[in-house]
Design a protein around this motif. Structure first.
Motif, PDB file in Angstrom:
ATOM      1  N   ALA A  32      -1.178  -3.717   7.121  1.00 38.18           N
ATOM      2  CA  ALA A  32      -2.565  -4.091   7.445  1.00 38.18           C
ATOM      3  C   ALA A  32      -3.340  -4.501   6.195  1.00 38.18           C
ATOM      4  O   ALA A  32      -4.071  -5.495   6.210  1.00 38.18           O
ATOM      5  N   GLU A  37      -4.883  -9.010   5.595  1.00 41.08           N
ATOM      6  CA  GLU A  37      -6.184  -8.880   4.938  1.00 41.08           C
ATOM      7  C   GLU A  37      -7.154 -10.014   5.303  1.00 41.08           C
ATOM      8  O   GLU A  37      -8.360  -9.806   5.324  1.00 41.08           O
ATOM      9  N   LEU A  40      -8.820  -9.106   8.918  1.00 41.61           N
ATOM     10  CA  LEU A  40      -9.526  -7.841   9.125  1.00 41.61           C
ATOM     11  C   LEU A  40     -10.935  -7.895   8.543  1.00 41.61           C
ATOM     12  O   LEU A  40     -11.178  -8.551   7.530  1.00 41.61           O
ATOM     13  N   ASN A  41     -11.855  -7.168   9.190  1.00 43.69           N
ATOM     14  CA  ASN A  41     -13.193  -7.040   8.615  1.00 43.69           C
ATOM     15  C   ASN A  41     -13.162  -5.946   7.535  1.00 43.69           C
ATOM     16  O   ASN A  41     -12.156  -5.259   7.360  1.00 43.69           O
ATOM     17  N   PRO A  43     -14.636  -2.866   7.022  1.00 44.95           N
ATOM     18  CA  PRO A  43     -14.340  -1.451   7.310  1.00 44.95           C
ATOM     19  C   PRO A  43     -12.882  -1.207   7.699  1.00 44.95           C
ATOM     20  O   PRO A  43     -12.284  -0.212   7.289  1.00 44.95           O
ATOM     21  N   THR A  44     -12.297  -2.115   8.450  1.00 45.96           N
ATOM     22  CA  THR A  44     -10.901  -1.971   8.826  1.00 45.96           C
ATOM     23  C   THR A  44      -9.988  -2.134   7.613  1.00 45.96           C
ATOM     24  O   THR A  44      -8.981  -1.435   7.484  1.00 45.96           O
ATOM     25  N   LEU A  47     -10.079   1.074   5.728  1.00 47.40           N
ATOM     26  CA  LEU A  47      -9.238   2.050   6.414  1.00 47.40           C
ATOM     27  C   LEU A  47      -7.763   1.799   6.127  1.00 47.40           C
ATOM     28  O   LEU A  47      -7.007   2.739   5.867  1.00 47.40           O
ATOM     29  N   ALA A  48      -7.365   0.541   6.136  1.00 52.37           N
ATOM     30  CA  ALA A  48      -5.966   0.202   5.855  1.00 52.37           C
ATOM     31  C   ALA A  48      -5.588   0.601   4.432  1.00 52.37           C
ATOM     32  O   ALA A  48      -4.503   1.138   4.197  1.00 52.37           O
TER      33      ALA A  48
END
Length: 83
Positions: A32, A37, A40-41, A43-44, A47-48
């Motif tokens: 992720a 990359e 993804l936004n 925050p995600t 988290l990843a």
């Protein structure tokens, strides 16, 4: 002396679960964080990247628990051999 008051085989089972969980978290985090990359936004993505830190930590805890379980099994076998 030992961190858990569980039988060695239960500690061994727990350590196996932690090792698998750590490996899965690490791999999901890597895919992720570095493979997806662009999609993804923020925050995600954060988290990843945190999964790439948590995964190896859980792997280390599982490995140490495995060493504890193996030591307890060895000590138990030694006590039975002496008695």
């Amino acid at each position: 002396m030992y961190p858990l008051n569980l039988p060695p085989l239960q500690i061994l089972h727990l350590s196996s679960q932690l090792l698998w969980a750590g490996l899965i978290l690490l791999l999901v985090g890597l895919v992720a964080a570095y493979g997806l990359e662009k999609q993804l936004n923020v925050p995600t993505l954060v988290l990843a990247h945190s999964l790439t830190l948590l995964g190896p930590s859980i792997l280390k805890i599982g490995y140490v628990l495995r060493l504890v379980a193996q030591q307890r099994l060895k000590d138990k076998a030694y006590v039975h051999a002496v008695a």
